[in-house]
Design an enzyme around this catalytic site. Sequence first.
Site, short mmCIF file in Angstrom:
data_model
loop_
_atom_site.label_atom_id
_atom_site.label_comp_id
_atom_site.label_asym_id
_atom_site.label_seq_id
_atom_site.Cartn_x
_atom_site.Cartn_y
_atom_site.Cartn_z
N GLY A 12 0.78 -1.24 0.00
CA GLY A 12 0.00 0.00 0.00
C GLY A 12 0.81 1.29 0.00
O GLY A 12 0.29 2.33 0.40
N SER A 13 2.04 1.25 -0.50
CA SER A 13 2.82 2.49 -0.47
C SER A 13 2.30 3.52 -1.47
O SER A 13 2.34 4.72 -1.21
CB SER A 13 4.31 2.22 -0.69
OG SER A 13 4.57 1.85 -2.02
N ASN A 14 1.77 3.06 -2.61
CA ASN A 14 1.17 4.03 -3.54
C ASN A 14 -0.13 4.60 -2.97
O ASN A 14 -0.40 5.79 -3.13
CB ASN A 14 0.91 3.35 -4.89
CG ASN A 14 2.15 3.38 -5.77
OD1 ASN A 14 2.56 4.44 -6.23
ND2 ASN A 14 2.76 2.22 -5.95
N ASN A 103 -4.73 2.83 -13.16
CA ASN A 103 -3.76 1.88 -12.60
C ASN A 103 -2.36 2.49 -12.63
O ASN A 103 -2.07 3.35 -13.45
CB ASN A 103 -3.75 0.59 -13.44
CG ASN A 103 -2.83 -0.47 -12.87
OD1 ASN A 103 -2.77 -0.67 -11.66
ND2 ASN A 103 -2.09 -1.15 -13.73
N HIS A 105 1.63 1.17 -13.00
CA HIS A 105 2.39 -0.02 -13.40
C HIS A 105 3.88 0.31 -13.36
O HIS A 105 4.29 1.36 -13.86
CB HIS A 105 1.97 -0.46 -14.81
CG HIS A 105 2.66 -1.70 -15.24
ND1 HIS A 105 2.26 -2.96 -14.80
CD2 HIS A 105 3.74 -1.90 -16.01
CE1 HIS A 105 3.08 -3.86 -15.30
NE2 HIS A 105 3.98 -3.24 -16.05
N THR A 137 -7.99 -0.71 -19.48
CA THR A 137 -8.85 -1.26 -20.53
C THR A 137 -8.80 -2.78 -20.37
O THR A 137 -7.96 -3.30 -19.62
CB THR A 137 -8.33 -0.86 -21.93
OG1 THR A 137 -6.99 -1.36 -22.06
CG2 THR A 137 -8.35 0.64 -22.13
N LEU A 140 -4.72 -6.04 -20.77
CA LEU A 140 -3.91 -5.87 -19.55
C LEU A 140 -2.71 -4.94 -19.78
O LEU A 140 -1.91 -5.16 -20.69
CB LEU A 140 -3.41 -7.24 -19.07
CG LEU A 140 -2.63 -7.23 -17.75
CD1 LEU A 140 -3.53 -6.90 -16.57
CD2 LEU A 140 -1.92 -8.57 -17.53
N GLU A 170 6.92 6.44 -8.71
CA GLU A 170 5.50 6.05 -8.67
C GLU A 170 4.76 6.95 -7.68
O GLU A 170 3.64 7.41 -7.93
CB GLU A 170 5.35 4.59 -8.23
CG GLU A 170 5.87 3.59 -9.24
CD GLU A 170 5.58 2.15 -8.82
OE1 GLU A 170 4.48 1.87 -8.33
OE2 GLU A 170 6.47 1.31 -9.00
C1 GRF Z 1 3.87 -1.04 -7.29
O1 GRF Z 1 5.15 -1.17 -7.84
C2 GRF Z 1 2.84 -0.87 -8.37
O2 GRF Z 1 3.31 -0.17 -9.48
C3 GRF Z 1 2.57 -2.31 -8.75
O3 GRF Z 1 2.60 -3.03 -7.57
C4 GRF Z 1 3.42 -2.34 -6.61
C5 GRF Z 1 2.55 -2.08 -5.43
O4 GRF Z 1 3.25 -1.48 -4.38
N1 GRF Z 1 1.32 -2.39 -9.48
P1 GRF Z 1 2.46 -0.77 -3.19
O5 GRF Z 1 1.47 -1.80 -2.66
O6 GRF Z 1 1.77 0.44 -3.75
O7 GRF Z 1 3.50 -0.43 -2.18
#
Ligand code: GRF
Length: 212
Positions: A12-14, A103, A105, A137, A140, A170
């Site tokens: 969950g860091s994002n 999303n 990525h 979309t 994937l 990110e």
């Molecule tokens: C991130 O690198 C994101 O881009 C990918 O999965 C990872 C999730 O990391 N889809 P976090 O859970 O947000 O820390």
Amino acid sequence: MKNIVILISGRGSNMQALLEAKLPCRIAAVISNRVDAEGLSIAKAHGIPTAVVEHRNYADRDSFDTALAKSIDAFNPDFVALAGFMRILSAGFVARYHGRLINIHPSLLPAYGSLNTHARALHDGVKIHGCTVHFVTPDLDHGPIIIQAAVPVLQDDTEQTLAARVLREEHRIYPQAMRWLCTDQIELTGQGKVLLKRRKQIGHTLFSPGLE
Ligand code: GRF
């Protein structure tokens, strides 16, 4: 003010970066498909409602997606942000949230979709890698791109050092993308391209390795 629901599966860091970015929107809820996702406690500490829809409790993808959509829709979101959400979503689910499902990525799409992006970039010897925020979309990791960040791949990089360099970016581009969306700065064209209404475009060339 727009409502956002964030979907997570793990760390969950994002999600945390989105929560801490003071976005001009309401984070209505964080939903996980795993009860043990570490991100759930971070969301709770921020006072955000959480919900769990465990994929293991459903016989197939469609029944899970239906339950997930029900949980999401209870919060009436304008946007649904996938932040490390590790389930492939059915075409029906994606269609339901057309233009509203985002999303992040960890690669410069369309290169290195799917998993193990950093190991594959290192294996190929590319000198520039990065991350992408895009609309989802049914194809994937191929939806219209909102923003990307490019980072150098250094000679001594391991998967871990490269992943950490990408992750830092990110945490910058996801809040930026959501800020644009929440303030109506983004237009998704019928041709599947993303236009930024704010026309100022500043860019810098990234050389990797650097020029001497
Ligand atoms: C991130 O690198 C994101 O881009 C990918 O999965 C990872 C999730 O990391 N889809 P976090 O859970 O947000 O820390």
